[in-house]
Write an enzyme that holds these catalytic residues in place. Structure first.
Site, PDB file in Angstrom:
ATOM      1  N   ARG A 175       0.824  -1.211   0.000  1.00  0.00           N
ATOM      2  CA  ARG A 175       0.000   0.000   0.000  1.00  0.00           C
ATOM      3  C   ARG A 175       0.858   1.261   0.000  1.00  0.00           C
ATOM      4  NH1 ARG A 175      -4.959  -1.704   3.999  1.00  0.00           N
ATOM      5  NH2 ARG A 175      -6.280  -2.504   2.320  1.00  0.00           N
ATOM      6  N   LYS A 189     -17.236 -15.421   4.972  1.00  0.00           N
ATOM      7  CA  LYS A 189     -18.443 -14.785   5.505  1.00  0.00           C
ATOM      8  C   LYS A 189     -19.446 -14.392   4.422  1.00  0.00           C
ATOM      9  CE  LYS A 189     -16.537 -12.832   9.754  1.00  0.00           C
ATOM     10  NZ  LYS A 189     -15.413 -11.911   9.556  1.00  0.00           N
ATOM     11  N   GLY A 210      -8.263  -8.528   1.087  1.00  0.00           N
ATOM     12  CA  GLY A 210      -7.124  -8.567   2.005  1.00  0.00           C
ATOM     13  C   GLY A 210      -6.489  -9.941   2.071  1.00  0.00           C
ATOM     14  N   GLY A 257     -12.793  -4.329   0.886  1.00  0.00           N
ATOM     15  CA  GLY A 257     -14.178  -3.866   0.995  1.00  0.00           C
ATOM     16  C   GLY A 257     -14.521  -2.801  -0.032  1.00  0.00           C
TER      17      GLY A 257
END
Ligand code: ADP
Ligand code: MG
Length: 397
Positions: A42, A203, A355, A378
């Site tokens: 990043r 999830k 991620g 996200g």
């Protein structure tokens, strides 16, 4: 200008020269241990914008969050990142501003030299950031003449430095942000077919809207990882003792019905690697014959071939979420296989993000064979779902 109907000016659209520029970067690197950075992708991805602005003789004040501290805490200090930034900017002095709200620090800003880069302390040390406090946003804005936003991975967050500072300063998208938006928008507008989406991870609730959008735009949706178990469960396939989210069965049935209506083929794994409850050794089992005490931790070899074959024919590929429990090497093979299948397809436009997905592939060879690896997890999912993000709306002219 960022296209995709968003009308956002980038730093290349207007001369920004000799100004004081506040830059919202994403220096949220991961750590191996307290002072050891594990992955600085990043930070490296922010350098293009930083160097571009420095070349035009601007004085830079960098703003970022680091991890998720609730209050001031030296284990989440930007001092941990400053040394790495210095490594990439050897000709510049890097000064961390411990508290930009403290009147005693005012002289740091007044005395800033063009070769000096100021780095504000972790912006999450301030309550006003997460609470999107307008006074706090104004104080941040008052430090500079111009605002540049380059933190793509934060654009789905309604925090002060993302959605409010742009109200108070002339604001522009940085080069990384512009690249991310252009690359992701490409799969939303006129993607070449066949369009193959691959989704894994654990999830379901985090991915429902994403899955629903993919069903509308893709031709095939390959599902692996823990979420595949809930799909199998919804189809009344025995999954033994595997991870399953029974609260999501109705939602999953709706996705299956949507896929039928949209003529999108949902492809589920036909075999798995896992363990029998309480046993150590891994074993493979077929989807139509899973033992009652089996725990699924990866897709199996038959599925690697099935997925690999579909991926090889794709012209557009979107991938998010590992195919198995990648934290254990023995369950990372399905994810590796999918990765290499995507890298091998040199006729496809490929977009990869998430991620854990990036953590799984960041040490692999051939990363340059992926068309775009997003720095946003996200944020990428939400951008695909909605075609825009709160942080992008804030930058619109
Ligand atoms: P990303 O961060 O790339 O979006 P997710 O957070 O959705 O990915 O999913 C990653 C997690 O999913 C990992 O922690 C991995 O262990 C877990 N996972 C994947 N498959 C399984 C499985 N079969 N059983 C349990 N956990 C799984
Ligand atoms: Mg994750």
């Amino acid at each position: 200008m960022i296209a995709h109907g968003l009308n956002i000016p980038t730093i290349e659209d207007e001369p920004i020269i000799g100004k004081t520029v506040l830059v919202r970067v994403d220096f949220d690197v991961s750590f191996k241990s307290l002072h050891k950075i594990a992955d600085d992708t990043r930070l490296r991805e922010s350098l293009a914008t930083i160097l571009y602005l420095l070349k035009h003789r601007n004085k830079l004040i960098l703003v970022s969050k680091l991890n998720r501290p609730e209050k001031r805490d030296k284990d989440h200090s930007m001092h941990l990142v400053a040394a790495r930034l210095k490594h990439y900017l050897p000709l510049h002095k890097i000064t961390v501003v411990d508290d930009f709200l403290d009147p005693k620090e005012k002289s740091i800003f007044e005395k800033q030299q063009p070769h000096e880069v100021l780095l504000l302390e972790n912006i999450r040390f301030y309550k006003g950031e997460k609470e999107n406090d307008q006074d706090f946003a104004k104080k941040l804005a008052s430090l500079a003449d111009v605002y540049v936003v380059d933190a793509f991975a934060m654009m789905h967050r309604k925090e002060a430095s993302i959605v409010s500072v742009p109200k108070y300063l002339p604001s522009f998208a940085g080069l990384l942000l512009a690249k991310e938006v252009a690359s992701i928008a490409k799969v939303l507008k006129h993607p070449e077919k066949p369009f193959i989406a691959i989704v894994g991870g654990a999830k379901i609730p985090d991915k429902l809207a994403f899955l629903s959008k993919l069903i509308q735009i893709a031709d095939y949706l390959l599902i692996g990882g823990g979420i595949a178990n809930t799909f199998l469960f919804a189809k009344e396939v025995e999954i033994g003792e595997s991870l399953v989210d029974k609260t999501q069965v109705e939602q999953v049935k709706k996705l299956i019905a949507l896929a039928k209506k949209e003529k999108t083929e949902i492809v589920l794994p036909t075999d798995f690697i896992g363990v029998k409850k309480g046993k150590k050794d891994e074993r493979a089992e077929k989807a139509d014959d899973i033992s009652k005490d089996f725990e699924i931790y990866d897709i199996g070899p038959e599925t690697w071939a099935l997925f690999g074959n579909i991926i090889s024919k794709a012209k557009t590929i979107v991938w998010n979420g590992p195919m198995g429990k990648i934290e254990e090497e023995r369950f990372a093979r399905g994810t590796d296989f999918v990765y290499y299948s995507i890298a091998d397809n040199d006729q496809a436009y490929s977009l990869v993000g998430g991620g854990d997905t990036l953590a799984a592939i960041s040490k692999e060879e051939y990363l340059d064979k992926i068309t775009h690896i997003s720095t946003g997890g996200g944020a990428m999912l939400e951008f695909i779902e909605n075609g825009t993000l709160p942080g992008l709306q804030a930058l619109k002219k």
